[in-house]
Each structure stands twice: as C-alpha cells, then as structure tokens.
Write a protein that holds these residues in place. Structure first.
Motif, mmCIF file in Angstrom:
data_model
loop_
_atom_site.group_PDB
_atom_site.id
_atom_site.type_symbol
_atom_site.label_atom_id
_atom_site.label_comp_id
_atom_site.label_asym_id
_atom_site.label_seq_id
_atom_site.Cartn_x
_atom_site.Cartn_y
_atom_site.Cartn_z
ATOM 1 N N ARG A 1 -14.405 39.488 62.325
ATOM 2 C CA ARG A 1 -15.811 39.807 62.377
ATOM 3 C C ARG A 1 -16.425 38.531 61.737
ATOM 4 N N GLN A 2 -15.980 38.668 60.029
ATOM 5 C CA GLN A 2 -16.445 37.215 60.096
ATOM 6 C C GLN A 2 -15.778 35.932 60.232
ATOM 7 N N HIS A 3 -15.102 36.250 60.730
ATOM 8 C CA HIS A 3 -15.106 34.746 61.316
ATOM 9 C C HIS A 3 -15.241 34.724 62.529
ATOM 10 N N GLU B 1 -9.120 46.349 57.496
ATOM 11 C CA GLU B 1 -9.354 44.894 57.057
ATOM 12 C C GLU B 1 -9.374 43.917 58.230
ATOM 13 N N PHE B 2 -8.467 44.101 59.208
ATOM 14 C CA PHE B 2 -8.458 42.661 60.878
ATOM 15 C C PHE B 2 -9.519 43.070 61.870
ATOM 16 N N MET C 1 -16.541 26.936 61.261
ATOM 17 C CA MET C 1 -15.004 27.296 61.336
ATOM 18 C C MET C 1 -14.631 27.471 62.781
ATOM 19 N N SER C 2 -13.787 26.326 63.320
ATOM 20 C CA SER C 2 -13.381 26.820 63.883
ATOM 21 C C SER C 2 -11.726 26.433 64.606
ATOM 22 N N GLN C 3 -11.212 25.863 62.965
ATOM 23 C CA GLN C 3 -9.880 25.772 63.201
ATOM 24 C C GLN C 3 -9.251 26.643 62.319
ATOM 25 N N SER D 1 -18.067 30.982 62.714
ATOM 26 C CA SER D 1 -18.178 30.140 63.641
ATOM 27 C C SER D 1 -19.185 29.780 64.954
ATOM 28 N N MET D 2 -20.414 30.926 64.071
ATOM 29 C CA MET D 2 -21.541 31.268 65.430
ATOM 30 C C MET D 2 -22.592 31.313 65.152
ATOM 31 N N GLY D 3 -22.324 32.066 63.998
ATOM 32 C CA GLY D 3 -23.639 31.779 63.152
ATOM 33 C C GLY D 3 -24.313 30.640 63.132
ATOM 34 N N ALA D 4 -24.315 29.771 62.623
ATOM 35 C CA ALA D 4 -25.008 28.279 63.537
ATOM 36 C C ALA D 4 -25.793 28.065 64.644
ATOM 37 N N VAL D 5 -24.743 28.784 65.460
ATOM 38 C CA VAL D 5 -25.718 28.338 66.869
ATOM 39 C C VAL D 5 -26.014 29.849 67.288
ATOM 40 N N VAL D 6 -25.900 30.977 66.793
ATOM 41 C CA VAL D 6 -27.240 31.825 67.121
ATOM 42 C C VAL D 6 -28.608 31.472 66.389
ATOM 43 N N ASP D 7 -28.903 31.077 65.020
ATOM 44 C CA ASP D 7 -29.625 30.373 64.509
ATOM 45 C C ASP D 7 -30.161 29.579 65.845
ATOM 46 N N GLU D 8 -29.653 28.823 66.450
ATOM 47 C CA GLU D 8 -30.486 27.390 66.753
ATOM 48 C C GLU D 8 -31.056 28.400 68.116
#
Length: 1294
Positions: free
Chosen positions: A60-62, A54-55, A1-3, A66-73
């Motif tokens: 952290r969740q955002h 909460e902020f 999610m980038s937007q 956004s970057m989870g897939a990049v880190v795994d790759e």
C-alpha cells in the motif's frame, strides 16, 4: 518511487515469508495445491486481518509513493475542467474518473511492471532456497541411511530457516514410504521417534491419502503401546481427527479403539479393592486415559458431520466403540478379582455419557445404535443395568450408616484436579454413566423394546418397570441436600440424576404410568397416613421429590386418568383406593398438621406446598375437580391462607440495633407460604365450577390481585403449564364477581392503558427512519393482542353489566391530547361514541381508532344483552345513524348516497347486525370488504330504521301444523297413560325417531303440543322445585315496570316474530303482558341480596330470551305461554335453559345465590369443557392456545337461547330436546356444535381470530338431526355423571 532496490527485494522476501507463516493454518488445511492458490487469491475476502499484514502495508505504501503525485495531478485537472467535461459532481463519479485516468497513465504501467519483476525475483529466490534445503536434506537422508543416523527430518520440523517449507510444502510419496519403513517395530526407538515427529509436521491430508497409509496405520497402532512413542502418535491422530474427512478418520478411530482394547487385555489392570485407589498419573493408566480421552472427544464431535457420509462409516465407528466397551464383559477375567475396564475410564472422563446422548439424539445415528445393541451388544445394557443394581444393593447396605456410598465422589468439590480415585468413586462414576445411558435409552420406543433384560444373580429378567422402581428406591435412600447444603456437585447426586430420568420419562413416555411405580412412589405416603414411620433417610426432602414426580405425572392426560379412575393402591385391611384420594388426604393432613408420624421439622411449608401442587394439577382440570371437590381443599387452603395472613401482620417491626435476621427470615418464609396458598387457590379458577368454589372462599379478590402481579411480569402459571394466564383471565372475566375482582386489581385499567398506548401513541415519539405504514385492517399487529384481550374481558353480558351498568359517558367539552382513558366507559366514550368534533380532534389517528372502536362494538353487540344495555344507556344506534348522516355529501339533504369509507362500512355492518335478527339462513350481514368492479360496495346503506329488506332472507313456514308425524298421533292417543314413566320413555323414542327421520315435521303446533304434554307429565311426576303458586291476574302486574332493556328486548323479539310470520303486527301488548307476569312471578323466587354486584341489585338485568322464544312458539298466545312457563319453572330443566328463572334463586343455598354465577356456567359449561377435552381434544387445545374458553362461548349461546346463531327451527329443537330428553342434553348439544365447528375452529385459531369468529359468525350447517346419534352416545356414557350433578344444584356446592 518506481524502481525497487536490492534492499527492497530482501525486505519483500522477509515480509512475504512472514505473511505465509501467518496464514499457515489455512494453507496447510487445503486438500490440494489448486485449493491453496484459490485461498490466496481470495484472502482479502476471507481474512479479517488482511490489511494488518506487514506485506500488505508495504505494498500500500509503495503504491502511495509511486502514484500519489499522479492522482493529485488528475484531481486538479478534473477540478479545473469540471465545466468542460462530462464529469458529474458526485463523489462516486469523480472517484471513477480519477481511477480510470490513473490506470491509463504511463506511471501506473511502469509501477506494475516493476513490482511484477521484483516479485518474480523474490519468489524465485524463495523457491531456490527451498530446493537447496531439500537437496541438503536428501543428502543428510543418504548419510543417515549409511550411518543409521536419524537426523534428516529434524530440520524439516525445527529449522527456523525452513518455516516456509515446514508449513506449506506438500510431502512426497517417496518420503511417506520412507517414514512408513522407519516406523516399523523392528527399527530402533530413536529412528521411530524421529519419524513420528516428521509425520506430525506433515499435512494430514497427504499422509492419509498416500499409498503407504495401510502400513503407516499398522505401525502407528503398534507404536501406541510404547510409552515413549505414544505421545507423538496421539498428536498425529488428534491432528488427523480435526482436519480429515470421515472416511479416513473412521480408520484412525477404529484402530485406536482396537489398540485400547488390546492394551486392556495385555495390562490386565486390577480394579481397586478395600482402601486401595487408582492413580491416573501411573504410566499405564495415564497412557490409556489419554487414548480414551481422544476417543471420547471424537465421539462427541463426530455427530456434527457423519450424516453427510455413508451409513457404513458411522456404523463402523459405533460398532468399534461398543466392541471396546463390551470386551471385558464378554471375555473378561472369571476369577474373583475385578478388572479395570474401558468403561471405568470413559466414565471418569465423560461421567454423564454426553457421547451416548449425542449419538441417540438424531434418528440417523439412533437407528444404528439401537440395532447394534439389540443384535450384538445387548451385554452393554446388561452391564449398565448390573451397575445400577449393584449401586442400589450397596445403598441398602449403607442405609444404617451415616455416610453415603457416593459421598467421596462429591467431596472437596472446589479442590484442584485430582489424580487418585478410590474404589467407591470409580463405582459411583460408573453408576452415573450407566444411569445416563439407560435414561437416554428408555426414552425411545425401540430402546424400551430391549427390556426385559436377564441379569446375573437375578432369577427373573429385569423389566423396565423394575428398573424404574429400583431408581426410585435409590432416590429414597439419597435425597438431594437441602438448599443450605447444596453445592454445584448436587447435579451428580443420586436423587438429581434419578429425577432427571423420571422427568424425561414423564414428558415423553408412559413408563411411569404403571401400578408398581405409582405404588412405590406413594408407599411412604400411605405409611405415614397409617401412622407408621416411613423408611426414609430425610423424609422432608424425599417426600418433596415424590411430590415433584407425582405432579408431573398428574400433568399428563393418561397420568391424571390413572390417578382418578384406577383403583390400584392397597391400603389398610387390603382395601384398594385411588391415588388421587391418597394424595388429597395426605395434603389435607399436612395442611392441618395432623400427621403424628411426621416430625414438625419435617412437615415444612415447602413439603406441604409440593403436595398442594400435585393436587393443583388435578383440580385445575374439570374431571380432576369432579373427584377432589368432596375433600374441600379450597376451604382448607383458604383457612390456611387467612391464618398465615393474620400471623404475618403480627410479626413485629424490626427495632434498630436488634438482631433482625431471624424476624426477616420468618417474614420471608411467611410471605412465600402465603403466595403459595394464594397461587393454589387461584388455580381453582381454571374451571367454571372451580371458579365458584374460589368465590365461596372469599379470597377471590386477593387471588386475582396476585394473578395480576404475575401477569404483569409475564410469568407462566407454573412449571407444568405451557401457557400464561390468558385462559384463566378469560375464565374469570365470564362472571360478575370475577370481572369485579379484575377491575379492583387494576387489570382492566392496565389493559385499557396498554391498548390506548398502542392505538393512539404507539412508537411515534421514537425517532424512526421510515414512517409507520398506514394499517390496512382495523386491528393491525400492534393492537390485535389488546383487541382480543378486550373481547375476552367483555365476552359475557355479566361482565359488561358490572363494568358499564349505570355508568354514564364523560362527553366532556374538552379533551387534552395527553388524556388517556382508564376504564371501559372511558374507552367507549373516546373510541365508539365519537359524536362531537372535540372527540375527533382529541384522537391522533381518528379513522383508525374509531374503526377499532366500531369493530369492538360489533363483537360486543353479538351478545344481545350487552347490546340492549349499550343501546339503553348510550343510544348506540342513534349515534351510528348520525355518523352516517354526517357522511352524506350534501349536509342539508336528509337523503342521498353515503360516502363509502372504512367508518361508514363498519357503521353499516353494526346497524344491520343489531337490527336484523336471525340465524344463518334468515339474515345476511353486509361484508366489510370492498369488491373489484363498477360497484365496490353493493350493500345498501341507510339513514333510518328499518334496514333495507335485502338483509332479511326469505323465511320458511315456521308454523307448520302438520299432524302426519307419528309423535302427533302418539300425543293424540295417549291422554291418560297408565304409567308416567313408560309414557315418557315412549315419547322420547318417538321424538328421537322423528328427529332423525323427519325433522322438518317437528315444527309449529307439533312442538307446542309436545312441550305442553311433556311439561305437564314431568311437573306431575318429577317436580324438582316447588310448584308455582301464581295466578295470572291483572292486579298482579299493575305495579310491574319494565326496564328500558326489557322494552328494547321486546321490540327485538317482535321484529323477529314478524319476520318469521309467527306474530301479528299488534302482538306487542301481549308480549309486554307476558313479560310483566313472568317478571312478577320470578321476583318472588329470588333472595334479597346485600351484594354490591350490579347484577344482583335489581333482579335479572338482561332480557328473558326463553320467555320470548316460548311466546313466538305459541304464536303470540299469552295464556298458553304463561301456563307453559309456570309449569316449566318446577322442573330441573328450567334451571339451565331459563337463566332468568334461576337468577339469585331462593332454591339455592344463600352463598351460591349471592355468588352472581349462574348454574349454566358453573354446571353446564363446566361439563362442556370436561366432555370436550375427552371427545374433541383438538378443539379443546385450540381454545387454550387462543386464550379463550369453551365455557364462555357456550354460556353466551345458552343465555340468549341461540338467537342469531341458529335458525328458528333449530332453536325450537334445542328447547324441546332439553325438555323431553333431559337438561343434560344442553351439555351434549354444546359439545356437538363445537365438534361440528372443528375445522373452522382449527383454521381460525391459526389466524388468531377464533374469538371473533365464534362471536360474529352464526353456526352454519348445524342440524340437530345430524348429531342426535352423537348426543345419544354421550348420554349413554356421561349421563350418570352430568345429570347426577345437575340434580345436586340445590345443595351447597362443595
């Protein structure tokens, strides 16, 4: 999610507002916008809840989405390329690589840019909303101006939509100007009220720094007088106190204090009279009470930070406080009606004057307080003193009534908070407050200078002594409740308050050491002794309090001197006496229950124990025992203990089903009383003579067992003692009966086991991360305490004889690893005489443990008699030489270099120490430390005796036959004097003159002639013992058999005599003959004892060092030596310089002769301690701090006639001085030596090696001639006491 969607922006806006609201306190306290920004930037470092917001969770969740897939790759790529890229397998390296690649990715750049753009939108939205709110509020403000409405600022404080603005917006100067105008007293109350609410919501830092602050402060002070506005003003002041610097809060404080002062002047509140009361919920009182409460809270907190500001700020605060408290005293109502004053409310809120105690604690503020009290506000002291006088007078009026004047103050302690206070309660709270102020004031020198004080209705000014007497009288009329009646309000009872003041004065001042004070304290005691009824409400409780104060006074040096030597108390028929005598007499009557004027219910064990404790503070000192011993307190205490002990055994065993409460309580009371008596008896052991008295009572074993039970629990000796039982254990261990009692109590076994646990076991069985470091010293920190305890225990040759005499070593064929030694012989067997592989293999830390044992052996062998015993029983020297032989590289060779290690170095040191005899300039002991360079250990080692000559220094001519000195001429021309006394006096003058001018001439034949002449004159004129009826015939000694100790001692003396060139090589037979004659003669002078002590079963067990000294002095002439010694035996001096002569002597009372304690210890050493405390107090304190005693060291020196500690010339001077000048010079000499050693003693005490230093090191640099003036001065001042007591040694010791 980038937007991020519009919904995400709304959610972010809400979460950001929530975050800012959560940290509102931190931001609102920031002094500027820059500080607030800095706080936000470092929020993660300073806020433990950062990751729970909460902020933060949303961000952290955002990032994860956004970057989870990049880190795994990236992780997969690195794993596949592990062998091709320079990425290590370490976790940190992999993490850094993934992080670096992820941050370089396009996805990361897109995410940060999107997040940044979104946050800009969110923040702009919040700012726009803030500006809209501000415009709306300004519009409302304009409407309010036109319509005289005051609703604009309500939104700023209460609008739920403006929580962000409310907490973080910095109020503008224009708004503060408006608020200042709205607070004007001419404005309507509603307008002022709303302005106050708005002011409370604004940051205090902005308000206090604005240009309108002076106007605001003036209007706020005016608003304080309005009940409807006071609450809001107080709220703002409280907020400002907690968050503003002192330069601002001082203005608020002074304004508030002035406002309170004005309110009291306007309202003129009446002090309740009769049955009337003050209701603190009434509007006027409630409002004033809250304001005084705020002042008091600030008073107690301001001390934490006012030292960081200029003194003038602090002075303004203090002066405004004193002005408030003294206002009514200076300009109050002059009519009959009493007015309520600020101090009354302050006393209700802070009854024990905590504020004043804090102000007086630091020097920075105390100086200002005392200066202002002296120059401008002495009326405060007058008022406080007047309050105490008023309470004291009210006590006198209530003496005949059943209720106390302060009883209402202490009623219903468990009830809820009260709102109504009677006149008596207000007066009592003011009295308590005044007493606490005065009690703190008079602790300090400048505070005491404020006295005397002129008080209304008193003709003479009230001095400090008068005040203390008044307080004591208050305590008499209101003693604290008994234990069964006590409650938590007891701390506010008059007696407890007065006692707190008296305790503090005892510890920190000498205010109580005045004749009127002591007379007031002892007045009830003197009345009871005279058979009169004491005017006390509760005699038992009051007398217990008196005893408590007396004990604390007696625990100070000046107080003890006052009790002992100042004849300041008037008893019957206007006779004057000493306080110590009154206390001792009263204590004896309490013990015997012979006080008819004191009822049986009042004469409780607690009261008797309290006065025993006072006596104990006196008799546990040398000079105190000197005064009190005539009363026989030890006999009375022992008698009471035996009676109590027998009664305790008769209490029947509780029967099941019967009421056992009474018998259980009775048993408990008896046990407490029995322990009190044992504890009191035990404290006689604090001094050498007291230890003899304790031994005479027959209760020494029980007392030592009681001491051991407390020692194991690490309890102090008493509430007045700053140290534990270390000194007392050392004092006891110096004597034969004392060390036997220590052994039977289990103390010796516990000490050995504790040492073994620390040395061999340690904490190795506990799992540790790092191994224990190898110790660099023989006694590392773990074992040092046990080492010193063993040195203290075995310091005296008498204790060594009792613990080791006639006891062989185990020398087992097998030792288990878990087998622990439990006695001193076991310890020597395992650590010192390590002469087999079995013993070596049984030690976990062989080198460390054996080195420890050799180090202990070195200290033991410093006492020549102890060494002779060890050598005669265990062949110590042979064992050490064998150990050196085993350290030779070639085991088949009898010669060769010895391997240098810690054990061989320590063995070499001990071998030289025990074989080479001499003073500081006569022998040189090898060092234990290696040196840098080619030869790390320059000291030669040896495999057989004698040791190399390098350890013996060149001896001087010790047998000078010069006849040029005046004393030789005097002796030659005075063979038949006309007057014995005049001859002796002239001889003393010549001796002193020669000693101070030409001490080197007093050697050899001169000293021999002097000794023979003086002894002959004294034995003819001043025989103290019956003359010796002994003929030096061979038949008298044919049956005399010398012990192995005596034979070894003779060999030691011959080596020393030959080294000094005083004896020929064949002098052994002559010395053996002299020793046999003396042994035969002295055996006829001893009692036949049935004692179980080893030292009393076979005569004198040590070597006779004085006889050997005389033999060397006579150059080996047996006949002259024997004649001199036989003549000397009839003189008093022989009882002190000749220990073998007085051992178990028939000239003593049987109980003293069988005590096993030498008069050198219980007389000479006792007075050494007494004079040392008076003349060299630093040395006396050093001994106490180290757990060692001067008496033990002096007893060691004197027993072996200073051999190995002084050079031969000084040893001869010691003997001659005691014979010529008198036996009391033995005491003066020891004090002079300790004075000479003071710098070293103080230094060694700091490094925890005092005992070892005094034992192992000779007395360097000491010369009789240098200290003869000092000893003559001691004679002038103390001979009347010391010599008189020495002359009474034949009498039964009382």
């Amino acid at each position: 999610m980038s937007q991020l969607s519009a919904e995400d922006e709304v959610e972010l806006q809400s979460l950001l507002k929530q975050l800012l609201k959560s940290i509102s306190d931190k931001i609102s306290g920031a002094p500027s916008t820059e500080c607030a920004e800095e706080l936000l930037l470092h929020l993660e470092e300073t806020d433990r809840n950062f990751h729970n917001y909460e902020f933060v969770k949303y961000l952290r969740q955002h990032v994860e989405n956004s970057m989870g897939a990049v880190v795994d790759e990236e992780l997969k790529n690195l794993s596949r390329a592990e062998g091709q890229h320079a990425v290590g397998a370490g976790h940190d390296t992999l993490t850094h690589a993934v992080t670096r690649r992820t941050r370089d990715s396009a996805e990361y750049q897109q995410m940060t840019q999107t997040l940044k753009n979104t946050m800009i939108v969110v923040v702009e939205s919040l700012i726009n909303k803030f500006e809209e709110d501000q415009l709306r509020k300004e519009e409302m403000h304009r409407e309010m101006e036109s319509s005289q409405s005051n609703s604009q600022f309500i939104d700023n404080c209460s609008d739920s939509d403006s929580s962000f603005n409310q907490s973080y917006a910095f109020i503008r100067q224009e708004q503060l100007q408006v608020l200042a105008e709205k607070l004007d007293s001419n404005k309507p109350k509603e307008v002022r009220c709303e302005a106050l609410r708005a002011l409370c919501c604004a940051p205090p830092s902005d308000v206090l720094s604005c240009e309108s602050w002076s106007v605001l402060r003036k209007n706020l002070c005016v608003a304080l007088s309005d009940p409807d506005l006071s609450e809001n003003v107080m709220q703002f002041f409280a907020k400002s106190f907690s968050s503003s610097p002192l330069n601002v809060t001082r203005e608020i404080y002074t304004s508030l204090a002035k406002s309170v002062e004005t309110s009291f002047l306007i309202h003129k509140l009446s002090f309740p009279s009769g049955s009337a009361a003050v209701n603190i919920n009434s509007p006027e009182i409630s409002q004033l009470l809250k304001q005084v409460r705020l002042l008091n809270d600030f008073q107690k907190e301001v001390t934490n930070f006012w030292i960081r500001h200029p003194e003038k700020y602090m002075e303004e605060i203090i002066e405004s406080t004193f002005s408030l408290l003294s206002f009514h005293h200076e300009r109050g109502s002059t009519g009959a009606e009493k007015m309520l004053e600020p101090v009354h409310l302050l006393a209700l809120l802070d009854i024990k004057a905590t504020w004043f105690i804090k102000w007086m604690h630091g020097y920075y503020s105390r100086t200002v307080v005392l200066r202002l009290l002296e120059r401008k506000y002495k009326s405060l002291i007058v008022a406080a003193l007047q309050q105490c006088l008023h309470y004291s007078e009210s006590c006198e009026r209530f003496t005949g009534e059943t209720a106390d004047p302060h009883s209402e103050e202490q009623s219903n302690p468990g009830s809820v908070q009260r709102s109504v206070y009677s006149r008596k309660e207000l007066e009592y709270s003011s009295f308590v407050h005044s007493l606490c102020v005065l009690g703190k004031l008079i602790i300090y020198t400048n505070g005491r200078k404020l006295f005397p004080v002129k008080v209304r209705k008193h003709k003479d000014p009230v001095s400090l002594t008068d005040l203390i007497v008044i307080l004591i009288n208050i305590m008499y009329r209101h003693p604290r409740p008994l234990l069964s009646d006590a409650s938590h309000t007891d701390s506010l009872s008059p007696s407890c308050l007065v006692m707190e003041v008296l305790w503090t004065l005892c510890e920190r001042t000498e205010c109580l050491l005045q004749t009127p004070v002591i007379g007031t304290l002892l007045a009830p005691v003197i009345a009871l002794l005279a058979g009169q009824k004491a005017k006390l409400r509760s005699p038992a409780s009051t007398l217990t309090l008196i005893a408590d104060v007396l004990a604390r006074i007696a625990n100070t040096d000046r107080g003890l001197t006052l009790f002992l030597y100042e004849e300041n108390l008037v008893v019957a028929h206007n006779e004057r006496t000493f306080a110590a005598h009154i206390i001792a007499e009263f204590t004896l009557k309490l013990l015997d229950k012979t006080l008819p004027s004191l009822s049986e219910s009042d004469a409780t064990g607690a009261l008797c124990g309290a006065f025993i404790f006072v006596c104990r503070q006196i008799y546990n000192t040398c000079k105190g025992l000197q005064v009190l011993r005539t009363y026989g307190l030890h006999i009375a205490l022992a008698s009471a203990w035996k009676k109590t002990s027998s009664l305790a055994e008769r209490i029947p065993t509780p029967v099941p089903g019967a009421n056992t409460a009474k018998s259980t309580q009775e048993m408990h009371n008896m046990l407490v009383w029995e322990e009190t008596l044992l504890d009191s008896l035990l404290n006689f052991a604090a001094t050498p003579k007291g230890l003899l008295l304790l031994q005479q009572t027959g209760a020494i074993n029980e007392c030592i067992s009681y001491m051991f039970s407390r020692f194991t629990r690490k309890l102090q000796v008493s509430r007045c003692e700053k140290f534990g039982y270390g000194v007392m254990v050392t004092q006891v261990a110096a004597t034969a009966p004392g060390v036997v009692a220590l052994q039977s109590s289990g103390f010796v076994q516990a000490l050995v086991v504790e040492l073994w646990s620390a040395l061999e076991c340690g904490s190795d069985d506990i799992r540790v991360v790092h191994p224990r470091p190898t110790p660099m010293d023989h006694t590392d920190g773990i074992c040092h305490k046990s080492f010193l305890s063993l040195v203290n225990l075995l310091s005296s040759s008498q204790s060594v004889w009792e613990l080791l005499g006639r006891r062989s070593l185990a020398n087992k064929s097998e030792y288990t690893l878990r087998e622990m030694p439990t006695s001193i012989p076991d310890l020597i067997d395992r650590l010192i005489v390590v002469n087999s592989d079995v013993k070596i293999q049984s030690l976990f830390h062989y080198e460390q443990s054996h080195t420890f044992g050799l180090r202990l052996l070195s200290v033991l062998c410093c006492c020549l008699d102890s060494f002779l015993l060890l050598e005669s029983q265990y062949n110590i020297c042979s064992v050490l030489l064998q150990g050196q032989r085993e350290n030779v590289p070639d085991p088949d060779s009898t010669e060769g270099a010895i391997i240098i290690d810690s054990l061989s170095v320590e063995r070499n040191h001990v071998l030289v120490r025990v074989n080479v005899v001499g003073g500081p300039s006569e022998r040189k002991l090898p060092s234990r430390r290696l040196q840098e360079g080619e030869h790390p250990y320059p000291w030669p080692m040896f495999l057989r005796f004698p040791p190399p000559l390098c350890y013996m220094l060149n001896s001087q001519d010790s047998h000078n036959n010069s006849q040029d000195c005046e004393i030789s001429k005097f002796l030659a021309s005075s063979r038949e004097p006309k007057s014995e006394e005049s001859w002796l006096e002239i001889c003393k003058k010549h001796y002193c003159k020669a000693m101070m001018s030409k001490p080197n001439t007093l050697t050899g034949k001169v000293l021999v002639d002097l000794l023979e002449n003086v002894v002959a004159h004294l034995s003819n004129s001043e025989s103290f013992f019956s003359p010796a009826l002994y003929k030096a015939e061979e038949k008298n000694v044919k049956n005399a058999v010398l012990s192995s100790v005596e034979q070894l001692g003779i060999d030691t003396c011959l080596r020393y005599g030959c080294f000094l060139k005083l004896l020929p090589e064949d002098a052994k037979n002559e010395l053996v003959l002299l020793t046999k004659h003396i042994k035969t003669f002295l055996s006829s002078q001893r009692i036949t004892s049935s004692s179980q002590l080893v030292s009393l079963q076979d005569g004198y067990l040590g070597h006779d060092w004085l006889s050997s000294t005389v033999f060397l002095l006579m150059a080996g002439n047996t006949d002259r030596s024997l004649d001199l010694l036989l003549s000397l035996s009839s003189l008093l001096t022989s009882a002190f310089i000749w220990p073998a002569r007085i051992h178990a002597s028939v000239h003593f009372a049987k109980e003293v002769a069988e005590s096993g304690i030498s008069p050198v210890y219980w007389c000479t050493a006792h007075y050494v301690e007494m004079l040392l405390k008076a003349e060299v107090p630093l040395v006396h304190s050093a001994f106490r701090m180290s757990g060692f005693t001067p008496s033990q060291m002096c007893f060691h020196w004197l027993t072996q006639c200073f051999w190995n500690y002084l050079d031969w010339t000084e040893i001869c001077h010691y003997v001659c001085t005691c014979v010529v000048m008198g036996p009391d010079y033995q005491v003066y000499l020891c004090v002079a030596i300790l004075k000479h050693l003071q710098p070293e003693i103080l230094q060694r005490t700091q490094s925890l090696e005092l005992q070892v230093f005094l034992k192992e090191e000779p007395i360097r640099g000491f010369r009789f001639s240098s200290y003869l003036d000092f000893m003559l001065d001691l004679e002038r001042r103390y001979r009347n006491i010391v010599l008189t007591d020495m002359k009474n040694i034949k009498n039964t010791v009382q």
